[in-house]
Scaffold this motif. Structure first.
Motif, PDB file in Angstrom:
ATOM      1  N   MET A 262     -54.990 122.484  -3.400  1.00 31.04           N
ATOM      2  CA  MET A 262     -54.345 122.790  -4.685  1.00 31.04           C
ATOM      3  C   MET A 262     -53.879 121.518  -5.391  1.00 31.04           C
ATOM      4  O   MET A 262     -53.958 121.404  -6.584  1.00 31.04           O
ATOM      5  CB  MET A 262     -53.131 123.682  -4.474  1.00 31.04           C
ATOM      6  N   THR A 263     -53.400 120.593  -4.592  1.00 32.23           N
ATOM      7  CA  THR A 263     -52.972 119.339  -5.205  1.00 32.23           C
ATOM      8  C   THR A 263     -54.157 118.707  -5.912  1.00 32.23           C
ATOM      9  O   THR A 263     -55.222 118.569  -5.325  1.00 32.23           O
ATOM     10  CB  THR A 263     -52.485 118.361  -4.119  1.00 32.23           C
ATOM     11  N   VAL A 264     -53.977 118.312  -7.139  1.00 34.81           N
ATOM     12  CA  VAL A 264     -55.091 117.723  -7.864  1.00 34.81           C
ATOM     13  C   VAL A 264     -55.124 116.209  -7.627  1.00 34.81           C
ATOM     14  O   VAL A 264     -54.106 115.535  -7.663  1.00 34.81           O
ATOM     15  CB  VAL A 264     -55.064 118.092  -9.378  1.00 34.81           C
TER      16      VAL A 264
ATOM     17  N   GLY B  51     -51.617 118.490 -14.199  1.00 32.53           N
ATOM     18  CA  GLY B  51     -50.455 118.363 -13.324  1.00 32.53           C
ATOM     19  C   GLY B  51     -50.694 117.394 -12.180  1.00 32.53           C
ATOM     20  O   GLY B  51     -50.250 117.597 -11.057  1.00 32.53           O
TER      21      GLY B  51
ATOM     22  N   LEU C 280     -50.311 114.391  -9.758  1.00 31.48           N
ATOM     23  CA  LEU C 280     -49.213 113.597  -9.221  1.00 31.48           C
ATOM     24  C   LEU C 280     -49.827 112.660  -8.189  1.00 31.48           C
ATOM     25  O   LEU C 280     -50.298 113.103  -7.151  1.00 31.48           O
ATOM     26  CB  LEU C 280     -48.193 114.507  -8.550  1.00 31.48           C
ATOM     27  N   PRO C 281     -49.814 111.369  -8.470  1.00 30.25           N
ATOM     28  CA  PRO C 281     -50.485 110.424  -7.566  1.00 30.25           C
ATOM     29  C   PRO C 281     -49.930 110.527  -6.154  1.00 30.25           C
ATOM     30  O   PRO C 281     -48.764 110.850  -5.955  1.00 30.25           O
ATOM     31  CB  PRO C 281     -50.177 109.062  -8.180  1.00 30.25           C
ATOM     32  N   SER C 282     -50.750 110.226  -5.186  1.00 22.87           N
ATOM     33  CA  SER C 282     -50.304 110.265  -3.803  1.00 22.87           C
ATOM     34  C   SER C 282     -49.881 108.874  -3.359  1.00 22.87           C
ATOM     35  O   SER C 282     -50.702 107.980  -3.174  1.00 22.87           O
ATOM     36  CB  SER C 282     -51.434 110.758  -2.910  1.00 22.87           C
TER      37      SER C 282
END
Lengths: 335, 335
Positions: A1-3, A45, A47-49
């Motif tokens: 889900m995390t983009v 949405g 959000l860098p890791s």
DNA sequence: TTGTAAGCGTTATCAA
DNA sequence: TTGATAACGCTTACAA
């Protein structure tokens, strides 16, 4: 889900390295596409890791703090100093609390290292000497560590301390100058060097004044109000109780104060009290506390600077900051 | 310089997947080699990289805390509760301090998310409503967030609060029962909901008793001693000063106390004071402070449990903990 | 200006 | 019981 950047690339039908560049605002991507990408990232949405980035950059841009007791206001104020300058230097700060437990302290340090923080600041180390030594040998060179306060004597490294000895001397001299002759001392835990130094300062000042150090007037505290309270009760029960007490720290002084009042005595008329630290609350104590101030914020700032210097392979020096007596209303000449 | 599993593998002339297994104590590698590898890892000063591991595991096993003011003892004690149960659940805890600045709070949350912490606990959020809403929509679902205290009214989500209204009521009723009729209130910052509730409780109790709420007796504080001190001076300057004061929190009460003594009045003989929070220090105030206790450690424990449940996709419920009046020596019948 | 591909240090899935 | 190898999500040469 995390983009991820790949998702963005896919959605826009471009390569993900371009996305990476765009997101880092590299001039190497056309302004227009750069903006489109940023727009898209926002919409999706993204959000860098930090973890992926840290892995490749081999830098986390964070300084880890291990604090001995988060409920100790002195430490809290030092931490504020750390955060302030760290944030100004673009470093993030993460804090862990060892709650005074040596094993938790060691575990916390290990944990921070595994997280690959760029540097570690110990706010009053509590682990024993041997563990400390291991810390600074073995895998040590990886992560710069600087210690604020309570540095073990053998450890020559990167540390910042208050001149505890002089602080203890100043506090005691002040009481001597007021005319006190029976001056007690409530110590901190004997395992901590700063307390040992404060006590030495106390003893030195007495000897300077030609007084003998009376062991009955030196009572152990625990650096919390509880300990001060108990110690003071013990002192008041003495056949010849003191007319003044120098306490290891302000928290101890607060506990001592309580015991004095509970015994129906007044401060400073019947008994003078001096603390150490000058926490913000001290001026609101009843009566406002005479105490020895430590340069809390400066200590924090200096520690960060030291870590940063270490990171840049500059040489740094151990540092001892002066302490300063702050006279308020808890001290007066003996009755 | 940092040694990785590949270095160990190379040194031992085996594949690095075996090293990985051995280091994780997998039974899938012969006991003997396992021990040899562990031995070698130790000798080479190997320290696993949490960042690499987190990247592949998509789990950091850490809970991030954002605290509003690290120098607020109430928060510090809540944090202890968080740490205790988090550590017992095998979660690490990292703490960041927003120092009461909404933008820093938002930045801290963002930062924790980028670090991919498993969950976030806000100890008294300070950001405005709109930012908060954004927080809980958009990229929100990724990281479970629970808020302790000062939850905005509109926000229905994962929060833990004390029953502030009832606390304010209890404090005020206590003063009423002692016979006070002119009871003042020193508020917290009006932006914070917990303060609003405490004030409502105060007003309700007065009205229950058939008294009218006198706006002149409601003075703003700033949740620190400074504010309490100033507010109390204002109250004492009134043509008809109060005989009792209910303060937003213990820190405020300490400041108020100081102002009372400075004016040459006594507590509780001339004026009664009630605080809120019951920080550990409160029983050492002079006089020991009557206050409304919050279940600090429980709040922390509950918050961790909530984060963990959220992580496991269990449903959770907002939670309001009871407050409890602790009567000490700062309150007495009016003169 | 953009794309390809290598690599950061792990874990985990296959095969062998 | 072990070894290749493909991820994880990013940055950054090097090519195009």
């Amino acid at each position: 889900m995390t983009v991820s950047i790949k998702d963005i690339a896919k959605a826009m039908n471009i390569s993900y390295s371009t996305v990476s560049r765009a997101l880092n605002n590299s001039p190497r991507v056309k302004l227009e596409t750069r903006q489109q990408i940023q727009q898209m990232a926002m919409e999706m949405g993204y959000l860098p890791s930090a973890v992926a980035r840290s892995l490749v950059m081999r830098r986390t841009n964070t300084i880890g703090i291990v604090v001995t007791k988060i409920t100790d206001l002195f430490f809290a104020e030092v931490i504020q100093g750390i955060e302030e300058t760290a944030l100004n230097s673009g470093q993030n700060v993460i804090l862990t609390n060892s709650d005074g437990k040596p094993d938790r302290e060691l575990a916390a340090i290990q944990n921070l290292r595994e997280r690959r923080v760029d540097g570690i600041i110990l706010v009053a180390a509590c682990a024993d000497q041997e563990s400390k030594r291991r810390l600074f040998t073995s895998a040590s060179f990886e992560t710069p560590i600087v210690i604020i306060n309570n540095v073990h004597r053998e450890y020559i490294g990167h540390s910042i301390e208050t001149d505890n000895l002089d602080g203890g001397r100043q506090a005691t001299r002040h009481l001597l100058e007021l005319g006190h002759r029976r001056i007690a001392h409530i110590t901190g835990p004997t395992s901590e060097w700063d307390g040992v130094d404060r006590q030495s300062g106390y003893e030195q000042a007495l000897q300077e004044a030609g007084l003998v150090v009376d062991p009955a007037l030196i009572v152990p505290g625990d650096n919390r109000p509880e300990g001060g309270w108990q110690a003071m009760q013990q002192l008041l029960a003495l056949a010849q109780p003191p007319t003044a007490v120098f306490c290891y720290n302000d928290a101890t002084a607060l506990g001592a104060t309580r015991a004095v009042y509970a015994a129906g005595l007044r401060i400073p008329q019947d008994l003078s009290i001096v603390g150490f630290d000058d926490i913000d609350l001290a001026s609101f104590f009843q009566p406002p506390l005479t105490t020895v101030a430590q340069a809390k914020r400066e200590m924090g700032a200096l520690a960060v600077q030291m870590v940063l210097d270490l990171l840049n392979h500059k040489t740094v020096q151990d540092c001892v900051l002066p302490s300063r007596l702050v006279i308020r209303e808890s001290t007066a000449p003996p009755a």
